[in-house]
Scaffold this motif. Structure first.
Motif, PDB file in Angstrom:
ATOM      1  N   SER A   7      -2.854   6.197 -33.406  1.00 31.27           N
ATOM      2  CA  SER A   7      -2.989   7.579 -32.986  1.00 31.27           C
ATOM      3  C   SER A   7      -3.841   8.321 -34.009  1.00 31.27           C
ATOM      4  CB  SER A   7      -1.629   8.257 -32.831  1.00 31.27           C
ATOM      5  OG  SER A   7      -0.935   8.309 -34.068  1.00 31.27           O
ATOM      6  N   GLY A   8      -4.354   9.470 -33.617  1.00 31.80           N
ATOM      7  CA  GLY A   8      -5.086  10.321 -34.534  1.00 31.80           C
ATOM      8  C   GLY A   8      -6.587  10.345 -34.346  1.00 31.80           C
ATOM      9  N   GLY A   9      -7.106   9.521 -33.454  1.00 31.56           N
ATOM     10  CA  GLY A   9      -8.533   9.523 -33.212  1.00 31.56           C
ATOM     11  C   GLY A   9      -8.977  10.779 -32.483  1.00 31.56           C
ATOM     12  N   GLY A  10     -10.285  10.974 -32.448  1.00 31.76           N
ATOM     13  CA  GLY A  10     -10.817  12.137 -31.767  1.00 31.76           C
ATOM     14  C   GLY A  10     -12.249  12.419 -32.150  1.00 31.76           C
ATOM     15  N   LEU A  11     -12.701  13.608 -31.803  1.00 29.24           N
ATOM     16  CA  LEU A  11     -14.059  14.055 -32.088  1.00 29.24           C
ATOM     17  C   LEU A  11     -14.042  14.969 -33.303  1.00 29.24           C
ATOM     18  CD1 LEU A  11     -17.073  14.374 -31.288  1.00 29.24           C
ATOM     19  CD2 LEU A  11     -16.343  16.277 -29.829  1.00 29.24           C
ATOM     20  N   VAL A  12     -14.936  14.702 -34.242  1.00 32.51           N
ATOM     21  CA  VAL A  12     -15.020  15.496 -35.457  1.00 32.51           C
ATOM     22  C   VAL A  12     -16.485  15.648 -35.857  1.00 32.51           C
ATOM     23  CG1 VAL A  12     -14.777  13.493 -36.986  1.00 32.51           C
ATOM     24  CG2 VAL A  12     -14.124  15.769 -37.805  1.00 32.51           C
ATOM     25  N   GLN A  13     -16.811  16.763 -36.484  1.00 28.83           N
ATOM     26  CA  GLN A  13     -18.169  16.993 -36.958  1.00 28.83           C
ATOM     27  C   GLN A  13     -18.438  16.235 -38.250  1.00 28.83           C
ATOM     28  OE1 GLN A  13     -18.659  21.240 -37.295  1.00 28.83           O
ATOM     29  NE2 GLN A  13     -19.025  21.488 -35.099  1.00 28.83           N
ATOM     30  N   PRO A  14     -19.698  15.916 -38.527  1.00 26.27           N
ATOM     31  CA  PRO A  14     -20.018  15.268 -39.798  1.00 26.27           C
ATOM     32  C   PRO A  14     -19.479  16.067 -40.979  1.00 26.27           C
ATOM     33  CG  PRO A  14     -21.917  15.218 -38.352  1.00 26.27           C
ATOM     34  CD  PRO A  14     -20.887  16.087 -37.671  1.00 26.27           C
ATOM     35  N   GLY A  15     -18.919  15.355 -41.938  1.00 26.92           N
ATOM     36  CA  GLY A  15     -18.301  15.985 -43.088  1.00 26.92           C
ATOM     37  C   GLY A  15     -16.840  16.313 -42.902  1.00 26.92           C
ATOM     38  N   GLY A  16     -16.347  16.172 -41.689  1.00 24.34           N
ATOM     39  CA  GLY A  16     -14.960  16.466 -41.403  1.00 24.34           C
ATOM     40  C   GLY A  16     -14.031  15.331 -41.759  1.00 24.34           C
ATOM     41  N   SER A  17     -12.763  15.515 -41.428  1.00 24.46           N
ATOM     42  CA  SER A  17     -11.731  14.543 -41.771  1.00 24.46           C
ATOM     43  C   SER A  17     -10.843  14.239 -40.583  1.00 24.46           C
ATOM     44  CB  SER A  17     -10.854  15.064 -42.914  1.00 24.46           C
ATOM     45  OG  SER A  17     -11.608  15.275 -44.092  1.00 24.46           O
ATOM     46  N   LEU A  18     -10.311  13.041 -40.573  1.00 30.87           N
ATOM     47  CA  LEU A  18      -9.316  12.610 -39.610  1.00 30.87           C
ATOM     48  C   LEU A  18      -8.324  11.701 -40.308  1.00 30.87           C
ATOM     49  CD1 LEU A  18     -11.318  11.666 -36.369  1.00 30.87           C
ATOM     50  CD2 LEU A  18      -9.713  13.565 -36.616  1.00 30.87           C
ATOM     51  N   ARG A  19      -7.119  11.668 -39.788  1.00 37.74           N
ATOM     52  CA  ARG A  19      -6.106  10.763 -40.305  1.00 37.74           C
ATOM     53  C   ARG A  19      -5.591   9.914 -39.153  1.00 37.74           C
ATOM     54  NH1 ARG A  19      -3.117  10.508 -45.013  1.00 37.74           N
ATOM     55  NH2 ARG A  19      -1.148   9.344 -44.882  1.00 37.74           N
ATOM     56  N   LEU A  20      -5.792   8.618 -39.259  1.00 39.75           N
ATOM     57  CA  LEU A  20      -5.311   7.683 -38.267  1.00 39.75           C
ATOM     58  C   LEU A  20      -3.957   7.131 -38.690  1.00 39.75           C
ATOM     59  CD1 LEU A  20      -8.548   5.609 -37.532  1.00 39.75           C
ATOM     60  CD2 LEU A  20      -7.792   7.757 -36.491  1.00 39.75           C
ATOM     61  N   SER A  21      -3.091   6.952 -37.717  1.00 42.17           N
ATOM     62  CA  SER A  21      -1.779   6.396 -37.984  1.00 42.17           C
ATOM     63  C   SER A  21      -1.535   5.203 -37.076  1.00 42.17           C
ATOM     64  CB  SER A  21      -0.681   7.447 -37.764  1.00 42.17           C
ATOM     65  OG  SER A  21      -0.814   8.520 -38.670  1.00 42.17           O
ATOM     66  N   CYS A  22      -0.803   4.242 -37.590  1.00 44.59           N
ATOM     67  CA  CYS A  22      -0.446   3.055 -36.835  1.00 44.59           C
ATOM     68  C   CYS A  22       1.034   2.793 -37.028  1.00 44.59           C
ATOM     69  CB  CYS A  22      -1.264   1.846 -37.290  1.00 44.59           C
ATOM     70  SG  CYS A  22      -0.783   0.283 -36.520  1.00 44.59           S
ATOM     71  N   ALA A  23       1.753   2.722 -35.928  1.00 43.68           N
ATOM     72  CA  ALA A  23       3.174   2.441 -35.963  1.00 43.68           C
ATOM     73  C   ALA A  23       3.437   1.074 -35.363  1.00 43.68           C
ATOM     74  CB  ALA A  23       3.949   3.511 -35.205  1.00 43.68           C
ATOM     75  N   ALA A  24       4.172   0.260 -36.076  1.00 42.62           N
ATOM     76  CA  ALA A  24       4.496  -1.081 -35.626  1.00 42.62           C
ATOM     77  C   ALA A  24       5.904  -1.126 -35.060  1.00 42.62           C
ATOM     78  CB  ALA A  24       4.371  -2.080 -36.766  1.00 42.62           C
ATOM     79  N   SER A  25       6.044  -1.812 -33.945  1.00 42.16           N
ATOM     80  CA  SER A  25       7.348  -2.042 -33.358  1.00 42.16           C
ATOM     81  C   SER A  25       7.569  -3.537 -33.215  1.00 42.16           C
ATOM     82  CB  SER A  25       7.473  -1.352 -32.000  1.00 42.16           C
ATOM     83  OG  SER A  25       6.528  -1.865 -31.081  1.00 42.16           O
ATOM     84  N   GLY A  26       8.813  -3.924 -33.034  1.00 44.09           N
ATOM     85  CA  GLY A  26       9.129  -5.334 -33.017  1.00 44.09           C
ATOM     86  C   GLY A  26       9.346  -5.842 -34.430  1.00 44.09           C
ATOM     87  N   THR A  27       9.281  -7.144 -34.567  1.00 38.10           N
ATOM     88  CA  THR A  27       9.519  -7.758 -35.862  1.00 38.10           C
ATOM     89  C   THR A  27       8.241  -7.804 -36.682  1.00 38.10           C
ATOM     90  OG1 THR A  27      11.279  -9.142 -34.940  1.00 38.10           O
ATOM     91  CG2 THR A  27      10.366  -9.797 -37.059  1.00 38.10           C
ATOM     92  N   ILE A  28       8.260  -7.096 -37.773  1.00 39.05           N
ATOM     93  CA  ILE A  28       7.140  -7.110 -38.699  1.00 39.05           C
ATOM     94  C   ILE A  28       7.699  -7.167 -40.111  1.00 39.05           C
ATOM     95  CG2 ILE A  28       6.945  -4.598 -38.854  1.00 39.05           C
ATOM     96  CD1 ILE A  28       3.872  -5.057 -38.968  1.00 39.05           C
ATOM     97  N   PHE A  29       7.056  -7.919 -40.945  1.00 36.74           N
ATOM     98  CA  PHE A  29       7.552  -8.156 -42.288  1.00 36.74           C
ATOM     99  C   PHE A  29       6.682  -7.477 -43.324  1.00 36.74           C
ATOM    100  CE2 PHE A  29       8.705 -11.786 -39.648  1.00 36.74           C
ATOM    101  CZ  PHE A  29      10.085 -11.811 -39.817  1.00 36.74           C
ATOM    102  N   SER A  30       7.303  -7.121 -44.418  1.00 34.09           N
ATOM    103  CA  SER A  30       6.580  -6.451 -45.484  1.00 34.09           C
ATOM    104  C   SER A  30       5.531  -7.343 -46.135  1.00 34.09           C
ATOM    105  CB  SER A  30       7.555  -5.928 -46.547  1.00 34.09           C
ATOM    106  OG  SER A  30       8.276  -6.990 -47.143  1.00 34.09           O
ATOM    107  N   ILE A  31       5.648  -8.652 -45.975  1.00 33.81           N
ATOM    108  CA  ILE A  31       4.666  -9.561 -46.546  1.00 33.81           C
ATOM    109  C   ILE A  31       3.367  -9.592 -45.742  1.00 33.81           C
ATOM    110  CG2 ILE A  31       6.403 -11.029 -47.623  1.00 33.81           C
ATOM    111  CD1 ILE A  31       5.984 -13.015 -45.335  1.00 33.81           C
ATOM    112  N   TYR A  32       3.391  -9.047 -44.550  1.00 36.25           N
ATOM    113  CA  TYR A  32       2.181  -9.006 -43.735  1.00 36.25           C
ATOM    114  C   TYR A  32       1.121  -8.134 -44.390  1.00 36.25           C
ATOM    115  CZ  TYR A  32       4.198 -11.109 -39.488  1.00 36.25           C
ATOM    116  OH  TYR A  32       4.759 -11.961 -38.561  1.00 36.25           O
ATOM    117  N   THR A  33      -0.114  -8.564 -44.280  1.00 33.59           N
ATOM    118  CA  THR A  33      -1.226  -7.690 -44.599  1.00 33.59           C
ATOM    119  C   THR A  33      -1.430  -6.721 -43.432  1.00 33.59           C
ATOM    120  OG1 THR A  33      -2.369  -9.266 -46.020  1.00 33.59           O
ATOM    121  CG2 THR A  33      -3.710  -7.577 -44.974  1.00 33.59           C
ATOM    122  N   MET A  34      -1.650  -5.465 -43.739  1.00 28.52           N
ATOM    123  CA  MET A  34      -1.931  -4.480 -42.715  1.00 28.52           C
ATOM    124  C   MET A  34      -3.237  -3.780 -43.055  1.00 28.52           C
ATOM    125  SD  MET A  34       1.796  -2.838 -41.772  1.00 28.52           S
ATOM    126  CE  MET A  34       1.160  -2.282 -40.167  1.00 28.52           C
TER     127      MET A  34
END
Length: 115
Positions: A7-34
């Motif tokens: 989530s967090g995508g969209g349209l932004v002007q050059p020089g602007g900022s965005l913050r993307l977020s990713c939420a994992a569901s199900g079985t995921i381990f802390s040893i995974y690379t993300m």
């Protein structure tokens, strides 16, 4: 078993900022690379930033100093703060989680940098 939702995508002007977020569901381990990958029109998917478990973040040279990756193992989330965005950052951004033979991808979120 594992689903990644961006989530967090969209349209932004050059020089602007965005913050993307990713939420994992199900079985995921802390040893995974993300991390995050992106695919621009007419180009191959490329690495943007990764955060190995217990390691330091890795960034593509093109985003170094502008993007920051962070992860919260307790919440099973990984974020990408994008500052000083450029038109060449325009792409579909994909969340990634993996470990050896296990590779999971999100559905992608569009980021468009344009005036």
């Amino acid at each position: 078993q594992v689903q990644l939702v961006e989530s967090g995508g969209g349209l932004v002007q050059p020089g602007g900022s965005l913050r993307l977020s990713c939420a994992a569901s199900g079985t995921i381990f802390s040893i995974y690379t993300m991390g995050w990958y992106r695919q621009a029109p007419g180009k191959r998917r490329e690495l943007v930033a990764t955060m190995p478990s217990g390691g330091s973040a890795n960034y593509a040279d093109s985003v170094k100093g502008r993007f920051t990756i962070s992860r919260n193992n307790a919440k099973n989330t990984v974020d990408l703060q994008m500052n000083s965005l450029k038109p060449e950052d325009t792409a579909v951004y994909y969340c990634y989680a993996g470990y050896i033979a296990y590779n999971y991808w999100g559905q992608g979120t569009q980021v468009t940098v344009s005036s």
